[in-house]
Design a protein around this motif. Structure first.
Motif, short mmCIF file in Angstrom:
data_model
loop_
_atom_site.label_atom_id
_atom_site.label_comp_id
_atom_site.label_asym_id
_atom_site.label_seq_id
_atom_site.Cartn_x
_atom_site.Cartn_y
_atom_site.Cartn_z
N UNK A 106 -54.18 26.01 39.57
CA UNK A 106 -52.86 25.69 39.03
C UNK A 106 -51.76 26.38 39.79
N UNK A 107 -51.96 27.64 40.14
CA UNK A 107 -50.95 28.37 40.90
C UNK A 107 -50.81 27.80 42.30
N UNK A 108 -51.94 27.42 42.92
CA UNK A 108 -51.90 26.86 44.28
C UNK A 108 -51.20 25.50 44.31
N UNK A 109 -51.51 24.62 43.35
CA UNK A 109 -50.87 23.30 43.34
C UNK A 109 -49.38 23.44 43.03
N UNK A 110 -49.02 24.40 42.19
CA UNK A 110 -47.60 24.63 41.89
C UNK A 110 -46.86 25.16 43.12
N UNK A 111 -47.50 26.06 43.85
CA UNK A 111 -46.87 26.61 45.06
C UNK A 111 -46.67 25.50 46.09
N UNK A 112 -47.67 24.65 46.26
CA UNK A 112 -47.54 23.54 47.21
C UNK A 112 -46.48 22.54 46.76
N UNK A 113 -46.39 22.31 45.45
CA UNK A 113 -45.37 21.40 44.93
C UNK A 113 -43.97 21.98 45.16
N UNK A 114 -43.80 23.26 44.90
CA UNK A 114 -42.50 23.90 45.12
C UNK A 114 -42.12 23.87 46.59
N UNK A 115 -43.10 24.04 47.48
CA UNK A 115 -42.83 23.95 48.91
C UNK A 115 -42.40 22.54 49.31
N UNK A 116 -42.89 21.54 48.58
CA UNK A 116 -42.53 20.14 48.85
C UNK A 116 -41.24 19.74 48.14
N UNK A 117 -40.62 20.66 47.39
CA UNK A 117 -39.36 20.38 46.72
C UNK A 117 -39.51 19.80 45.33
N UNK A 118 -40.68 19.94 44.73
CA UNK A 118 -40.94 19.41 43.38
C UNK A 118 -40.90 20.58 42.40
N UNK A 119 -40.01 20.49 41.40
CA UNK A 119 -39.92 21.57 40.42
C UNK A 119 -40.35 21.13 39.03
N UNK A 120 -40.23 19.83 38.72
CA UNK A 120 -40.60 19.30 37.40
C UNK A 120 -41.70 18.26 37.55
#
Length: 121
Positions: free
Chosen positions: A79-93
């Motif tokens: 969960x932390x890894x997918x969130x970090x990758x999403x935040x790096x891609x500009x996805x917050x929600x």
């Protein structure tokens, strides 16, 4: 005829997917759990593309003493890894799609790990 637990899960997932739809602004965080591994993808349903993904099979997680961790701890790390990758891609929600699984145990741990890393849903 008795239905298997897999068939029942797929029926629940179809029922959930009638209401949940990931768009470009707020994509869908989809979870799949097998007996040994857990997988998470952030999907834009309008474009039909997977934006980011993570699982317990990732090279980033494999070397971190994963054999010593419980499945719940592994799910939280995914969960932390997918969130970090999403935040790096500009996805917050995102919209959380539990995939027909109950929201407890490993699925809940993955969701809490993603929230802790900064995703909002």
């Amino acid at each position: 005829m008795k239905r298997t637990s897999r068939e029942l899960r797929i029926r629940r997932h179809r029922r959930i997917r009638k209401r949940i739809h990931g768009i470009t602004v707020r994509p869908r965080l989809c979870v799949f759990r097998s007996n040994t591994h857990i997988y998470a993808q952030v999907i834009d349903d309008t474009a039909g593309r997977t934006l980011v993904a993570a699982s317990t099979l990732d090279k980033d997680l494999r070397g971190n003493g994963q054999a010593d961790q419980s499945k719940i701890e592994q799910a939280q790390a995914v969960g932390q890894l997918v969130a970090q990758r999403a935040l790096d891609a500009g996805i917050t929600q995102v919209v959380f799609d539990r995939g027909g699984f109950k929201y407890h145990g490993r699925v809940k741990a993955l969701a809490e790990g993603a929230r802790k890393a900064g995703l909002t849903f």
